[in-house]
Design an enzyme around this catalytic site. Structure first.
Site, PDB file in Angstrom:
ATOM      1  N   ARG A   1      -6.325   9.008 -10.579  1.00 49.66           N
ATOM      2  CA  ARG A   1      -6.972   9.272  -9.293  1.00 49.66           C
ATOM      3  C   ARG A   1      -5.948   9.684  -8.225  1.00 49.66           C
ATOM      4  O   ARG A   1      -4.886   9.091  -8.089  1.00 49.66           O
ATOM      5  CB  ARG A   1      -7.713   8.015  -8.833  1.00 49.66           C
ATOM      6  CG  ARG A   1      -8.505   8.188  -7.527  1.00 49.66           C
ATOM      7  CD  ARG A   1      -7.750   7.708  -6.316  1.00 49.66           C
ATOM      8  NE  ARG A   1      -8.576   7.687  -5.103  1.00 49.66           N
ATOM      9  CZ  ARG A   1      -8.097   7.462  -3.891  1.00 49.66           C
ATOM     10  NH1 ARG A   1      -6.807   7.234  -3.716  1.00 49.66           N
ATOM     11  NH2 ARG A   1      -8.886   7.453  -2.838  1.00 49.66           N
ATOM     12  N   VAL A   2      -6.297  10.692  -7.482  1.00 44.02           N
ATOM     13  CA  VAL A   2      -5.496  11.125  -6.338  1.00 44.02           C
ATOM     14  C   VAL A   2      -6.410  11.094  -5.115  1.00 44.02           C
ATOM     15  O   VAL A   2      -7.573  11.494  -5.201  1.00 44.02           O
ATOM     16  CB  VAL A   2      -4.955  12.558  -6.565  1.00 44.02           C
ATOM     17  CG1 VAL A   2      -4.324  13.118  -5.303  1.00 44.02           C
ATOM     18  CG2 VAL A   2      -3.953  12.563  -7.717  1.00 44.02           C
ATOM     19  N   GLY A   3      -5.889  10.613  -3.993  1.00 45.67           N
ATOM     20  CA  GLY A   3      -6.705  10.514  -2.786  1.00 45.67           C
ATOM     21  C   GLY A   3      -6.485  11.685  -1.849  1.00 45.67           C
ATOM     22  O   GLY A   3      -6.065  12.772  -2.246  1.00 45.67           O
ATOM     23  N   ASP A   4      -6.750  11.436  -0.594  1.00 43.27           N
ATOM     24  CA  ASP A   4      -6.616  12.477   0.430  1.00 43.27           C
ATOM     25  C   ASP A   4      -5.181  12.688   0.890  1.00 43.27           C
ATOM     26  O   ASP A   4      -4.821  13.766   1.370  1.00 43.27           O
ATOM     27  CB  ASP A   4      -7.454  12.090   1.663  1.00 43.27           C
ATOM     28  CG  ASP A   4      -6.974  10.772   2.269  1.00 43.27           C
ATOM     29  OD1 ASP A   4      -6.800   9.797   1.504  1.00 43.27           O
ATOM     30  OD2 ASP A   4      -6.751  10.714   3.496  1.00 43.27           O
TER      31      ASP A   4
ATOM     32  N   THR B   1      -6.391   7.766   7.287  1.00 41.91           N
ATOM     33  CA  THR B   1      -6.274   6.636   6.376  1.00 41.91           C
ATOM     34  C   THR B   1      -7.690   6.169   6.042  1.00 41.91           C
ATOM     35  O   THR B   1      -8.645   6.521   6.714  1.00 41.91           O
ATOM     36  CB  THR B   1      -5.444   5.498   6.993  1.00 41.91           C
ATOM     37  OG1 THR B   1      -5.311   4.427   6.045  1.00 41.91           O
ATOM     38  CG2 THR B   1      -6.086   4.941   8.242  1.00 41.91           C
ATOM     39  N   GLY B   2      -7.799   5.390   4.974  1.00 39.73           N
ATOM     40  CA  GLY B   2      -9.117   4.917   4.571  1.00 39.73           C
ATOM     41  C   GLY B   2      -9.532   5.515   3.246  1.00 39.73           C
ATOM     42  O   GLY B   2      -8.685   5.962   2.468  1.00 39.73           O
TER      43      GLY B   2
ATOM     44  N   SER C   1       0.805  -1.213   0.000  1.00 40.13           N
ATOM     45  CA  SER C   1       0.000   0.000   0.000  1.00 40.13           C
ATOM     46  C   SER C   1       0.841   1.267   0.000  1.00 40.13           C
ATOM     47  O   SER C   1       0.290   2.370   0.026  1.00 40.13           O
ATOM     48  CB  SER C   1      -0.899   0.006   1.240  1.00 40.13           C
ATOM     49  OG  SER C   1      -0.100  -0.075   2.393  1.00 40.13           O
TER      50      SER C   1
ATOM     51  N   THR D   1      -2.625   3.657   4.120  1.00 40.17           N
ATOM     52  CA  THR D   1      -1.711   4.795   4.125  1.00 40.17           C
ATOM     53  C   THR D   1      -0.895   4.778   5.405  1.00 40.17           C
ATOM     54  O   THR D   1      -1.448   4.557   6.483  1.00 40.17           O
ATOM     55  CB  THR D   1      -2.510   6.117   4.081  1.00 40.17           C
ATOM     56  OG1 THR D   1      -3.181   6.184   2.835  1.00 40.17           O
ATOM     57  CG2 THR D   1      -1.613   7.325   4.266  1.00 40.17           C
TER      58      THR D   1
ATOM     59  N   THR E   1       1.467   6.897   0.474  1.00 41.53           N
ATOM     60  CA  THR E   1       0.564   5.816   0.071  1.00 41.53           C
ATOM     61  C   THR E   1       0.645   5.558  -1.430  1.00 41.53           C
ATOM     62  O   THR E   1       1.017   6.454  -2.194  1.00 41.53           O
ATOM     63  CB  THR E   1      -0.898   6.199   0.433  1.00 41.53           C
ATOM     64  OG1 THR E   1      -1.749   5.086   0.229  1.00 41.53           O
ATOM     65  CG2 THR E   1      -1.411   7.360  -0.394  1.00 41.53           C
TER      66      THR E   1
ATOM     67  N   GLY F   1     -10.122   7.827   0.739  1.00 41.47           N
ATOM     68  CA  GLY F   1      -9.694   9.216   0.651  1.00 41.47           C
ATOM     69  C   GLY F   1     -10.776  10.169   0.226  1.00 41.47           C
ATOM     70  O   GLY F   1     -10.831  11.322   0.687  1.00 41.47           O
TER      71      GLY F   1
END
Ligand code: ASP
Length: 334
Positions: A221-224, A244-245, A91, A193, A211, A247
């Site tokens: 795609r980009v997360g938080d 985490t989780g 991850s 993350t 992450t 995003g």
């Protein structure tokens, strides 16, 4: 408990929702593990390191830096690098699970005691995304670099380009491709993350997170995690938080900033994490049964907290010579 066993023991439903895994390398059977659910509010002695999930090798590295007189910023960078280099952790960094097209893309950010920050998004072929984020913070006029620009900047700074898709992650992706079901749900093996917060001997706070994001996500795609205020926020007057989780849900509530602001209003780190989770689950349209979000937080006094939507989120804490995994309290007890 090794991660594989832990995952097997934590599957929650026939839909395959499993919440809260740990990273492979650090979860040796001889490490000290606490399974107590705690609202962890005792006053702390310094220095102190906390991190998302079960990453005792990473927190040990960060503590080593602090005990050698290093500052919190060095500690969180060095701690995150341990997991980025760990190919078994699917991850983060090298060995991270790819997007649906087979590309490993990394997101990371870092924030110091002055409120300076640096971030990289959609970074490919560079293992130590957190160190590139630090370079962006310290050596450029910008906060965030993305994609090819981030990669070229990293190479110009001496980072080596390499293939981050390991055989194990390639195989997992090929297995996934058989059905190619795109479900942006936090699932077994597709999240974790590493977020880390530290307070050094001077009482100064820094944080970082890194992450490979949601496995089999859409290309681009980009997360938080690289979004300052969502995946991470540090305010050296008040405290810091990291997420985490899933995003997308963290971004929609600017989660880490929210946790820190709630602490500014007087909440303990534990209460602030709980309130930030309640903002997500109490939305009228919330589909929270199908995703996980977890926060950890620390305040200037060294009090810590952690909370998640579902069971099996954990925090690793290194303080007073004890490096331990602490199971997080959680919302969904139904
Ligand atoms: N928050 C990360 C993301 O959405 C994933 C994770 O923490 O597992 O990219």
């Amino acid at each position: 408990m090794k991660r594989r066993n832990f995952i097997k023991n934590t599957a929650l439903s026939s839909a395959g929702l499993a919440i809260g895994s740990t990273l492979v390398s650090c979860a040796d059977d001889n490490t000290k593990t606490s399974n107590t659910v705690v609202a962890n509010t005792a006053k702390a002695s310094l220095p102190l390191v906390i991190a998302t999930w079960h990453v005792e090798a990473a927190t040990a590295k960060a503590m080593e830096v602090l005990q050698a007189g290093g500052n919190a910023l060095d500690a969180v960078e060095q701690g995150c690098r341990v997991e980025e280099a760990n190919e078994k952790g699917q991850s983060v960094g090298k060995g991270g699970l790819p997007d649906r097209d087979g590309n490993v893309t990394l997101d990371a950010c870092i924030m110091d005691k002055h409120g300076n920050c640096g971030s990289v998004v959609y970074l490919q072929n560079i293992t130590h995304a957190v160190s590139v984020a630090r370079k962006v913070m310290e050596d450029t006029p910008h906060v965030m670099l993305a994609g090819e620009g981030a990669k070229q900047y990293a190479i110009s700074q001496g980072f080596q380009a390499e293939d981050l898709l390991t055989e194990a992650s390639k195989k997992a992706w090929e297995d996934w491709k058989v059905k190619s079901e795109y479900k942006p749900i936090i699932n077994i093996e597709n999240h974790d993350t590493i977020g880390m917060l530290a307070i050094d001997n001077n009482g100064d706070i820094s944080g970082a997170c890194t992450t490979s994001g949601l496995a089999y996500k859409m290309g681009g795609r980009v997360g938080d995690s690289p979004i300052i205020g969502s995946g991470l926020f540090v305010d050296n007057e008040i405290g810091a938080a990291v997420a985490t989780g899933l995003g997308e849900e963290v971004v929609k509530t600017v989660g880490s900033f929210l946790v820190v602001e709630l602490m500014r209003q007087g909440k303990s780190p534990q209460d602030a994490c709980e309130e930030a989770i309640s903002r997500i689950v109490n939305k009228p349209t919330s589909d929270y049964k199908n995703f996980q979000v977890g926060y950890i937080a620390v305040n200037k006094q060294g009090e810590t907290g952690s909370y998640s939507i579902h069971q099996w989120f954990s925090m690793t804490k290194f303080q007073d010579g004890i490096n331990e995994q602490i199971q997080s309290d959680y919302f969904n007890k139904a």
